[in-house]
Scaffold this active site. Sequence first.
Site, short mmCIF file in Angstrom:
data_model
loop_
_atom_site.label_atom_id
_atom_site.label_comp_id
_atom_site.label_asym_id
_atom_site.label_seq_id
_atom_site.Cartn_x
_atom_site.Cartn_y
_atom_site.Cartn_z
N GLY A 1 -6.39 -5.37 3.19
CA GLY A 1 -6.40 -6.82 3.30
C GLY A 1 -7.72 -7.43 3.68
CE1 TYR B 1 2.75 8.12 -4.45
CE2 TYR B 1 0.97 7.31 -3.05
CZ TYR B 1 1.84 7.14 -4.12
OH TYR B 1 1.82 5.97 -4.85
CG LEU C 1 -8.78 0.48 -5.58
CD1 LEU C 1 -9.91 -0.42 -6.05
CD2 LEU C 1 -7.72 -0.31 -4.83
CB THR C 2 -3.26 3.84 -8.75
OG1 THR C 2 -3.13 4.90 -7.80
CG2 THR C 2 -2.54 4.23 -10.03
CB ALA D 1 -4.17 8.84 -6.14
CD GLN E 1 -6.44 8.91 -2.42
OE1 GLN E 1 -5.80 8.54 -3.38
NE2 GLN E 1 -6.51 8.22 -1.29
CG HIS F 1 -3.12 9.99 -1.27
ND1 HIS F 1 -2.69 9.29 -0.15
CD2 HIS F 1 -2.97 9.14 -2.32
CE1 HIS F 1 -2.30 8.08 -0.53
NE2 HIS F 1 -2.46 7.96 -1.83
N GLY F 2 -2.94 11.70 2.33
CA GLY F 2 -1.85 11.95 3.27
C GLY F 2 -1.13 10.68 3.67
CB ALA F 3 -1.84 7.36 3.28
#
Length: 376
Positions: free
Chosen positions: A300, A181, A26-27, A61, A103, A176-178
């Site tokens: 969610g 980015y 979570l950023t 991240a 991450q 982080h491959g999502a």
Amino acid sequence: MSGKGLFQPIRIGKHLLKHRVALAPLTRLRAPPQTHVPSEDIVNYYTQRAGNGGGLLITEATLISPMAGGMPGAPGIWTKEQIENWKKVTKAAHDRGAVIFSQLWHVGRATNSFLLPDKAQPVSASAIAIEGNDMMGNPQQVPRALETSEIPGLIKDFVKAAENAIEAGFDGVEVHGANGYIIDQFINTNSNKRTDQYGGSIENRTRLALEVVDAVQKAIGADRTAIRLSPWGTFQSMGDDTPTETWGYLVQQLQDNHPELAYLHFVEPRTTLEDVAGTSVYSLDHFRKIWKSVFISAGGYGHDLPGALKHAEETGDIIAFGRQFIANPDLPQRLQQQLPLNPYDRGTFYGGGSKGYTDYPTYEETQTASEATVTA
């Protein structure tokens, strides 16, 4: 694995988790913008969420290099000072019995020259900007396509960051491959129009992701390496012509060549930024059937707790919680004991000080405060 269900143990790498409630990455943007060094507030934040131990924490991240871009306040992991402060985080997590992964993040085109050394132009798979405006309200900046000769350097940055994470005491890293980015920008057809060995076919567009994972696991071990992916993701102008086939190929390659990875982490396509339970016509079952080891689902679930419990029972997945873990540092205990949850304050998600960051009480603290009020 040891059975199914949110409160059944499961092994990732060399570590046995007591439950399957994970802190999602979570950023929060609480690091000093000039140094990107984790602050004492960041140390306290993860200490609180380590709780009574036994669970998995995935950090926000974390920038792998000065050129990785990002936002003011994002932490980094390329300097000695950053590594030393991350050691405080990992020690606190381990002292409480938690497992913690870092991450690793390169944002690619999702940044601006003013955030990069010497005001360098952002890079991406192709010279295609994100639609809309940036964080300053200006049109998104057009990146330059990363030269083929530069890609080994990018991979080396991921490897060095992974080695730094292990030096800092992390139990492993999540690439982080999502979420639109740099690695995701290479995977998706919307953002990748290359004509070299990193563009065009599914095999070429997934090449960077596979090369990063391969290099990282060689450096620190497969059991300490993981990756996060987001099929059907549309955030930051993502989109792919054949998502089932694209990510199916990627997962099959990981299964065939790196079956000992710590886990695969998928963002559910139902994820939204709205404060409602997500729904989607899409399913991760195709990828879950290919991957034979630990699978993390996120997106969610905090707004559908019965659904999260049912999902864990049916699949054996680890469930990563975000917004509810922000507001409830003792979330695993609250879920297991069916205790009421603190509401979160969206206005304090990004940046600022301790308010909305380290001041959310545990259930026990709430009860103690209530008893003290009654006594007074």
